[in-house]
Design a protein around this motif. Structure first.
Motif, short mmCIF file in Angstrom:
data_model
loop_
_atom_site.label_atom_id
_atom_site.label_comp_id
_atom_site.label_asym_id
_atom_site.label_seq_id
_atom_site.Cartn_x
_atom_site.Cartn_y
_atom_site.Cartn_z
N TYR A 177 -77.47 93.65 38.95
CA TYR A 177 -76.31 94.28 38.30
C TYR A 177 -76.19 95.73 38.74
O TYR A 177 -75.10 96.21 39.07
CB TYR A 177 -76.42 94.17 36.78
N TRP A 178 -77.31 96.43 38.73
CA TRP A 178 -77.33 97.85 39.07
C TRP A 178 -76.77 98.08 40.48
O TRP A 178 -75.94 98.95 40.69
CB TRP A 178 -78.76 98.38 38.97
N GLU A 179 -77.26 97.31 41.44
CA GLU A 179 -76.85 97.50 42.83
C GLU A 179 -75.40 97.10 43.06
O GLU A 179 -74.71 97.71 43.87
CB GLU A 179 -77.78 96.73 43.76
N LYS A 180 -74.90 96.11 42.33
CA LYS A 180 -73.52 95.65 42.49
C LYS A 180 -72.52 96.53 41.75
O LYS A 180 -71.49 96.92 42.28
CB LYS A 180 -73.40 94.21 42.00
N GLU A 181 -72.83 96.88 40.50
CA GLU A 181 -71.87 97.57 39.63
C GLU A 181 -72.01 99.09 39.60
O GLU A 181 -71.08 99.78 39.22
CB GLU A 181 -71.97 97.03 38.21
N LYS A 182 -73.18 99.61 39.93
CA LYS A 182 -73.43 101.06 39.88
C LYS A 182 -72.91 101.66 38.56
O LYS A 182 -71.98 102.46 38.55
CB LYS A 182 -72.77 101.77 41.06
N PRO A 183 -73.49 101.24 37.42
CA PRO A 183 -72.98 101.72 36.12
C PRO A 183 -73.09 103.24 35.99
O PRO A 183 -74.01 103.85 36.53
CB PRO A 183 -73.86 101.01 35.10
N GLY A 184 -72.12 103.83 35.30
CA GLY A 184 -72.14 105.27 35.07
C GLY A 184 -73.16 105.62 34.01
O GLY A 184 -73.05 105.18 32.87
N VAL A 185 -74.18 106.37 34.39
CA VAL A 185 -75.24 106.74 33.47
C VAL A 185 -75.53 108.22 33.58
O VAL A 185 -75.16 108.87 34.56
CB VAL A 185 -76.54 105.92 33.73
N PHE A 186 -76.19 108.76 32.57
CA PHE A 186 -76.58 110.17 32.58
C PHE A 186 -77.76 110.39 33.51
O PHE A 186 -77.79 111.30 34.31
CB PHE A 186 -76.91 110.62 31.15
N CYS A 187 -78.77 109.54 33.41
CA CYS A 187 -79.92 109.54 34.31
C CYS A 187 -80.58 108.18 34.22
O CYS A 187 -80.30 107.40 33.32
CB CYS A 187 -80.88 110.68 34.00
N TYR A 188 -81.46 107.87 35.17
CA TYR A 188 -82.06 106.55 35.22
C TYR A 188 -83.44 106.58 35.87
O TYR A 188 -83.83 107.56 36.48
CB TYR A 188 -81.16 105.57 35.98
N TRP A 189 -84.17 105.48 35.72
CA TRP A 189 -85.46 105.28 36.36
C TRP A 189 -85.65 103.79 36.61
O TRP A 189 -85.02 102.96 35.96
CB TRP A 189 -86.61 105.82 35.50
N LYS A 190 -86.48 103.46 37.57
CA LYS A 190 -86.76 102.07 37.88
C LYS A 190 -88.12 101.71 37.29
O LYS A 190 -89.05 102.50 37.35
CB LYS A 190 -86.77 101.85 39.39
N SER A 191 -88.21 100.52 36.72
CA SER A 191 -89.45 100.11 36.07
C SER A 191 -89.63 98.61 36.28
O SER A 191 -88.82 97.95 36.94
CB SER A 191 -89.40 100.45 34.58
N ARG A 192 -90.69 98.08 35.70
CA ARG A 192 -90.98 96.65 35.74
C ARG A 192 -91.26 96.21 34.32
O ARG A 192 -92.00 96.88 33.59
CB ARG A 192 -92.19 96.39 36.63
N LEU A 193 -90.65 95.10 33.91
CA LEU A 193 -90.85 94.61 32.55
C LEU A 193 -92.24 93.99 32.44
O LEU A 193 -92.59 93.08 33.19
CB LEU A 193 -89.78 93.57 32.19
N ALA A 194 -93.03 94.52 31.53
CA ALA A 194 -94.39 94.02 31.33
C ALA A 194 -94.37 92.69 30.59
O ALA A 194 -93.46 92.40 29.82
CB ALA A 194 -95.20 95.04 30.52
N SER A 195 -95.39 91.87 30.83
CA SER A 195 -95.53 90.64 30.05
C SER A 195 -95.97 91.01 28.65
O SER A 195 -96.60 92.05 28.45
CB SER A 195 -96.58 89.70 30.62
N PRO A 196 -95.65 90.18 27.67
CA PRO A 196 -96.00 90.50 26.29
C PRO A 196 -97.50 90.75 26.08
O PRO A 196 -97.88 91.55 25.25
CB PRO A 196 -95.54 89.27 25.50
N ASP A 197 -98.36 90.07 26.86
CA ASP A 197 -99.80 90.23 26.68
C ASP A 197 -100.40 91.30 27.59
O ASP A 197 -101.58 91.60 27.51
CB ASP A 197 -100.51 88.90 26.92
N GLU A 198 -99.57 91.90 28.44
CA GLU A 198 -100.04 92.92 29.38
C GLU A 198 -100.09 94.28 28.69
O GLU A 198 -99.19 94.64 27.92
CB GLU A 198 -99.07 92.98 30.56
N LYS A 199 -101.14 95.03 28.98
CA LYS A 199 -101.23 96.39 28.44
C LYS A 199 -100.17 97.24 29.12
O LYS A 199 -100.05 97.26 30.34
CB LYS A 199 -102.62 96.97 28.69
#
Length: 162
Positions: free
Chosen positions: A46-68
């Motif tokens: 979505y980000w690469e296709k739509e380029k939403p208007g935001v104040f600022c951003y960062w890239k992350s990875r969604l952790a698994s529920p059991d992951e620290k």
């Protein structure tokens, strides 16, 4: 002082509603709303296709529920947020920038130079370590409780220990 809507990653793209799966990369962003700054997450597609208007951003990875959960935000990201707020006049954003300045001073990325008065406003002159030109920060004279609350909110927004 206004509070921001702060949420942890919900595992859902704010643009499409599609689930973001554990282990998947996504973009976290701060979006300006009528209520203030709000955190939203977007899938990479979505980000690469739509380029939403935001104040600022960062890239992350969604952790698994059991992951620290890793609590890490780069100093460069903090500096980028700080710089992005440089021309803001909204009191909420001035408060946000001031607390970011305190965090960056604690991390030894900013050094205090001097204080000057601009009418009734107290303005701090700071130097970014390794740079010549000063940056200015308005001191909104927050009390300890306000500073602690804002620091906590910034940490929650960025998922970091500040």
């Amino acid at each position: 002082m206004a509070d921001w809507t702060i949420n942890k990653p919900l595992g859902e793209c704010s643009g499409t509603g599609r689930a973001i799966e554990p282990g998947e990369e996504y973009f976290g962003a701060l979006v300006e709303t009528e209520e203030g700054l709000e955190r939203r997450d977007y899938s990479v597609e979505y980000w690469e296709k739509e380029k939403p208007g935001v104040f600022c951003y960062w890239k992350s990875r969604l952790a698994s529920p059991d992951e620290k959960k890793e609590l890490f935000v780069s100093d460069e990201m903090l500096m980028a947020f700080f710089e992005r707020l440089g021309n803001e006049t909204d009191p909420e954003k001035l408060n946000f920038r001031f607390v970011l300045a305190l965090v960056l001073m604690r991390k030894r990325k900013l050094k205090y130079d001097a204080t000057k008065m601009d009418g009734a406003r107290e303005v701090w002159s700071l130097r970014v370590v390794g740079e010549k030109d000063p940056v200015e920060v308005v001191n909104p004279h927050l009390d300890d409780e306000q500073i602690e609350l804002l620091t906590s909110q910034i940490g929650q927004i960025l998922q970091a220990d500040l």
